[in-house]
Every structure is written in C-alpha cells, then in structure tokens.
Design a protein around this motif. Structure first.
Motif, PDB file in Angstrom:
ATOM      1  N   ARG A 198      -2.152  -0.071  -2.397  1.00 31.48           N
ATOM      2  CA  ARG A 198      -3.196   0.735  -1.824  1.00 31.48           C
ATOM      3  C   ARG A 198      -3.569   2.048  -2.664  1.00 31.48           C
ATOM      4  O   ARG A 198      -4.608   2.322  -3.165  1.00 31.48           O
ATOM      5  CB  ARG A 198      -3.324   0.664  -0.685  1.00 31.48           C
ATOM      6  CG  ARG A 198      -3.379  -0.444   0.383  1.00 31.48           C
ATOM      7  CD  ARG A 198      -3.629  -0.194   1.712  1.00 31.48           C
ATOM      8  NE  ARG A 198      -3.440  -1.409   2.654  1.00 31.48           N
ATOM      9  CZ  ARG A 198      -2.317  -1.752   3.454  1.00 31.48           C
ATOM     10  NH1 ARG A 198      -1.535  -1.040   3.319  1.00 31.48           N
ATOM     11  NH2 ARG A 198      -2.380  -2.750   4.155  1.00 31.48           N
ATOM     12  N   ALA A 199      -2.395   2.943  -2.731  1.00 35.30           N
ATOM     13  CA  ALA A 199      -2.473   4.201  -3.518  1.00 35.30           C
ATOM     14  C   ALA A 199      -2.840   4.016  -4.996  1.00 35.30           C
ATOM     15  O   ALA A 199      -3.655   4.691  -5.456  1.00 35.30           O
ATOM     16  CB  ALA A 199      -1.068   5.015  -3.289  1.00 35.30           C
ATOM     17  N   ALA A 201      -4.477   1.398  -6.074  1.00 35.98           N
ATOM     18  CA  ALA A 201      -5.934   0.948  -6.253  1.00 35.98           C
ATOM     19  C   ALA A 201      -6.676   2.038  -5.982  1.00 35.98           C
ATOM     20  O   ALA A 201      -7.876   2.337  -6.696  1.00 35.98           O
ATOM     21  CB  ALA A 201      -6.020  -0.087  -5.355  1.00 35.98           C
ATOM     22  N   TRP A 202      -6.530   3.194  -5.168  1.00 35.26           N
ATOM     23  CA  TRP A 202      -7.459   4.209  -4.774  1.00 35.26           C
ATOM     24  C   TRP A 202      -7.410   5.054  -6.114  1.00 35.26           C
ATOM     25  O   TRP A 202      -8.602   5.395  -6.489  1.00 35.26           O
ATOM     26  CB  TRP A 202      -6.791   4.793  -3.638  1.00 35.26           C
ATOM     27  CG  TRP A 202      -7.756   5.904  -3.169  1.00 35.26           C
ATOM     28  CD1 TRP A 202      -9.041   6.004  -2.623  1.00 35.26           C
ATOM     29  CD2 TRP A 202      -7.541   7.412  -3.638  1.00 35.26           C
ATOM     30  NE1 TRP A 202      -9.600   7.414  -2.546  1.00 35.26           N
ATOM     31  CE2 TRP A 202      -8.533   8.082  -3.056  1.00 35.26           C
ATOM     32  CE3 TRP A 202      -6.603   8.207  -4.332  1.00 35.26           C
ATOM     33  CZ2 TRP A 202      -8.751   9.453  -3.367  1.00 35.26           C
ATOM     34  CZ3 TRP A 202      -6.665   9.472  -4.377  1.00 35.26           C
ATOM     35  CH2 TRP A 202      -7.839  10.272  -3.954  1.00 35.26           C
ATOM     36  N   CYS A 203      -6.319   5.375  -6.737  1.00 28.84           N
ATOM     37  CA  CYS A 203      -6.218   6.175  -7.878  1.00 28.84           C
ATOM     38  C   CYS A 203      -6.810   5.421  -8.872  1.00 28.84           C
ATOM     39  O   CYS A 203      -7.608   6.268  -9.728  1.00 28.84           O
ATOM     40  CB  CYS A 203      -4.658   6.341  -8.281  1.00 28.84           C
ATOM     41  SG  CYS A 203      -3.786   7.549  -7.151  1.00 28.84           S
ATOM     42  N   LEU A 205      -9.530   3.306  -8.657  1.00 29.21           N
ATOM     43  CA  LEU A 205     -10.863   3.490  -8.532  1.00 29.21           C
ATOM     44  C   LEU A 205     -11.338   4.938  -8.816  1.00 29.21           C
ATOM     45  O   LEU A 205     -12.480   5.077  -9.334  1.00 29.21           O
ATOM     46  CB  LEU A 205     -11.117   2.997  -6.956  1.00 29.21           C
ATOM     47  CG  LEU A 205     -12.795   3.044  -6.504  1.00 29.21           C
ATOM     48  CD1 LEU A 205     -13.334   2.078  -7.362  1.00 29.21           C
ATOM     49  CD2 LEU A 205     -12.683   2.782  -5.096  1.00 29.21           C
ATOM     50  N   GLY A 206     -10.768   5.871  -8.475  1.00 24.73           N
ATOM     51  CA  GLY A 206     -11.119   7.327  -8.855  1.00 24.73           C
ATOM     52  C   GLY A 206     -11.171   7.400 -10.150  1.00 24.73           C
ATOM     53  O   GLY A 206     -12.111   8.194 -10.770  1.00 24.73           O
ATOM     54  N   ARG A 209     -14.274   5.911 -11.669  1.00 27.93           N
ATOM     55  CA  ARG A 209     -15.647   6.626 -11.210  1.00 27.93           C
ATOM     56  C   ARG A 209     -15.703   7.788 -12.147  1.00 27.93           C
ATOM     57  O   ARG A 209     -16.684   8.271 -12.657  1.00 27.93           O
ATOM     58  CB  ARG A 209     -15.673   6.976  -9.939  1.00 27.93           C
ATOM     59  CG  ARG A 209     -15.822   5.822  -8.972  1.00 27.93           C
ATOM     60  CD  ARG A 209     -15.754   6.048  -7.291  1.00 27.93           C
ATOM     61  NE  ARG A 209     -16.001   5.086  -6.584  1.00 27.93           N
ATOM     62  CZ  ARG A 209     -16.086   5.176  -5.370  1.00 27.93           C
ATOM     63  NH1 ARG A 209     -15.985   6.366  -4.618  1.00 27.93           N
ATOM     64  NH2 ARG A 209     -16.166   4.037  -4.451  1.00 27.93           N
TER      65      ARG A 209
END
Length: 379
Positions: A198-199, A201-203, A205-206, A209
């Motif tokens: 999850r970490a 994937a969040w990195c 995604l950021g 963006r």
C-alpha cells in the motif's frame, strides 16, 4: 383523380456569360493586355503547329504508310512465313515423333511395370500386412489383455494396503504443513507485504500526480510559446499576405488560361484563312494553268495525233499483220502439199480403208410412205 395534364417544367438553361458574377476592375484591367500579348505569342505557334500537322499528314500518307506496308510485307515474307513453315513442316512432325517415342519408351514400359510388377507386389504386401494385423490382434486379445487385467488387480490391492497403512501419517503431515507453512505465510502477507505494497502504491500515485502536474505546466508553456511565436505570425501571414496574393495569382492564371483558349481559337481561324488563301493562290498559279494547258492544248493535240498518226499507223499495222498471216498460211499449205507429194513419191499411195457393211440404212434406203418394210428389216 387529377384529370389535368401536368405542365412540363422548362429545361434548365445553361448559364450564359452575362449571368456570371460581376467582375472587378482588376480583372478587366488584366484581361485586355494579357489577351493581346498571348494572341501575339500564340498566332505564330498555332500557324507553325498547323504547318507541322499538314506536313505530318502528307509524310504519313506518302512515305510512312507505304513504307510501313512494305516493311509489313517484307517482315511477313522474311519472318512469318518461314516461322509458319518451320512450325508446320519441322517442329510439328518432330513433336509428334518425340511424343510417339516417349509413349513407346516411357509410357508403355511404365504401364507394364505397374501392371505386372508393382500391382502383384503391392497385393502381396497388403496380404502380409493383413496377416500381421490379424496376428497382433490375436496376441492383444488373448495374451496382453489378460496380463493387463492381472496387473491392474494387483496394483489395486497394493494401493488398498498402502492407504490403510498411511491414514495416520497423512493427518500428522497435514497438521505440520499447516502450522509450519500456511500460518507463517498468512502472517507475513497480513502484517508485512500488504502494508508495504500500500505504501509503494501511494508513493507511485503521488509521483504520478506530481509528474502529471509538471508535464501539464511544461506543455502549457510550450503551447503558448508556439502559439505566440509560430501560429499567430503564420495565421497573419496567410490571412494578410498569402491569401490575397493567391487570389490575385488565381485571377491572373484564369485570365491567362482564357486568353490562351481565345488566342488558340483565333489563331486556328487565322491559320485556316491563310491556308485557304495559299491553297487558292497555288491553285490559280499552278493548277488552273496546268489544267487549261491540258484541256486547251494537250487534249486537242493528242486527239489530232491520234486521228492523223496513230489510227492510220494502227490500220497499216493491222493490214500488214493480216497480209503476213495470209502469206504464212499459204507457205504452210505449200509446205504441207510438198511433204505429201514427197511422201507419196517415196512410199506410194496410202491404202484406203475397206468399207464395212453396216445395218444402218443409207439415206436412199430409208423407209418411205409406199414401202411395206422398215429400214431395220430391209436386209
């Protein structure tokens, strides 16, 4: 029901030259000088073209066409007829002879070999194959199948014994695998791999963006830079320079094309007029005097020569020929009589053939009205 005859619509009239759109002063100012210049330039070209056309037609009719016919006949005599003779009298008989020779040397032996060697041999091989297949089938049905059934029954018994012995060991092995492999793997996935994924994937995604915002800003800057530096000047150049210049050039090109068409047609009429004038002048200078001389001078002179010289000469020649033929006939008759006299003096008078009695009555012995016998029963 409508009883009135529908009125026929009038046919559409083609647009005339007066129905065209009004032309500006620029078109009118360009048209006249362009047509004058084009006419001056096109008239010599059209006259030269018509002269070349006439010369080409004369050359075609007097030289090229007879030469082509002669070459055609010469090529037919030198190439086509020898090739036809070669095909008809050499290649065709040779091909027939080769076909007969191939039939005798190849086809007939091959048919004999197939009929009297390969066919019996194939039938023997097929009979051997059928016999071997029948033997293998008997071995499979009578030997291999019972042996296979016995081996299968033995394997089933051994499997049942092993299953009875290994039930307890299977339960122990299953408990050990669950507590030593499954439970640690589930704990590792729940408390380590899932949070880490999850970490990540969040990195990601950021970062995506951030890169999207960065590229959007760069794209906007490049778009406005290109629009200001390239698109707007190009649009202004097209709108205020190239489009008006293109319209002017289109008008000039259209007028030049129209002028060329008018000049070509006018030059054709001028060339036709000049050609007719030259033809009339040639006729009055050469053809008519020659015709007058032929009609007024040569024809009467020819008639006089014919009546005064040729016809009397022909009559004299015919009379001389007639006298010559009569003299030759008399000489031939004299020579024939002399030969007959010499033959009579040397060999004597030839024997006369004896008269043969015939049943046909003579003219004097024919049947008359007062006689009681017929001509056939007179004798």
């Amino acid at each position: 029901m409508d009883l009135q005859k529908p009125t026929a619509e009038p046919p559409e009239q083609p647009p005339s030259s007066d129905d065209r759109a009004p032309e500006g002063c620029l078109v009118v100012a360009i048209r006249l000088p362009v047509r004058i210049v084009v006419l001056v330039l096109v008239v010599p070209v059209r006259m030269a073209w018509d002269l070349l056309v006439v010369a080409g037609r004369l050359l075609r009719d007097t030289v090229l066409r007879p030469l082509g016919r002669g070459l055609l006949h010469l090529g037919k005599a030198l190439l086509v007829l020898p090739l036809i003779g070669l095909w008809r009298y050499v290649l065709t008989p040779a091909g027939k002879a080769l076909a007969w020779l191939g039939h005798v040397l190849l086809v007939v032996p091959a048919l004999w070999l197939y009929r009297y060697v390969l066919t019996p041999l194939g039938q023997g091989v097929a009979w051997l194959a059928r016999t071997a297949g029948a033997g293998f089938g008997w071995v499979y049905a009578r030997v291999l199948t019972p042996v296979g059934h016995a081996l299968a029954w033995l394997a089933k018994g051994i499997g049942a014994v092993l299953a009875a012995v290994g039930v307890g060991s299977y339960t122990a092995v299953t408990w050990l695998l669950h507590h030593l492999v499954v439970v640690p793997a589930r704990w590792l996935h729940t408390w380590i791999l899932a949070p880490v994924g999850r970490a990540v994937a969040w990195c990601a995604l950021g970062a995506g963006r951030l890169l999207s915002l960065l590229f959007s800003g760069i794209g906007a800057v490049l778009y406005w830079t290109a629009r200001i530096l390239v698109v707007l000047p190009a649009t202004a150049l097209w709108r205020w320079v190239l489009a008006p210049a293109g319209r002017v050039l289109a008008v000039v090109a259209r007028e030049v094309g129209d002028a060329l068409g008018h000049a070509w047609r006018i030059a054709g009429r001028l060339s036709l007029t000049v050609g007719r004038f030259l033809g009339t002048l040639l006729r009055w200078i050469f053809v008519e005097p020659v015709r007058w001389v032929y009609r007024a001078v040569l024809t009467p002179v020819g008639h006089a020569v014919r009546d005064a010289v040729l016809r009397p000469a022909a009559r004299a020649a015919r009379s001389v020929g007639r006298a010559t033929r009569q003299a030759l006939a008399a000489a031939r008759e004299t020579a024939r009589q002399a030969r007959a006299d010499v033959r009579r003096l040397l060999f004597g008078k030839p024997l006369q053939p004896e008269a043969v009695g015939r049943r046909e009555p003579s003219t004097g012995e024919a049947r008359t009205l007062g006689s009681s016998t017929t001509a056939l029963t007179k004798d």
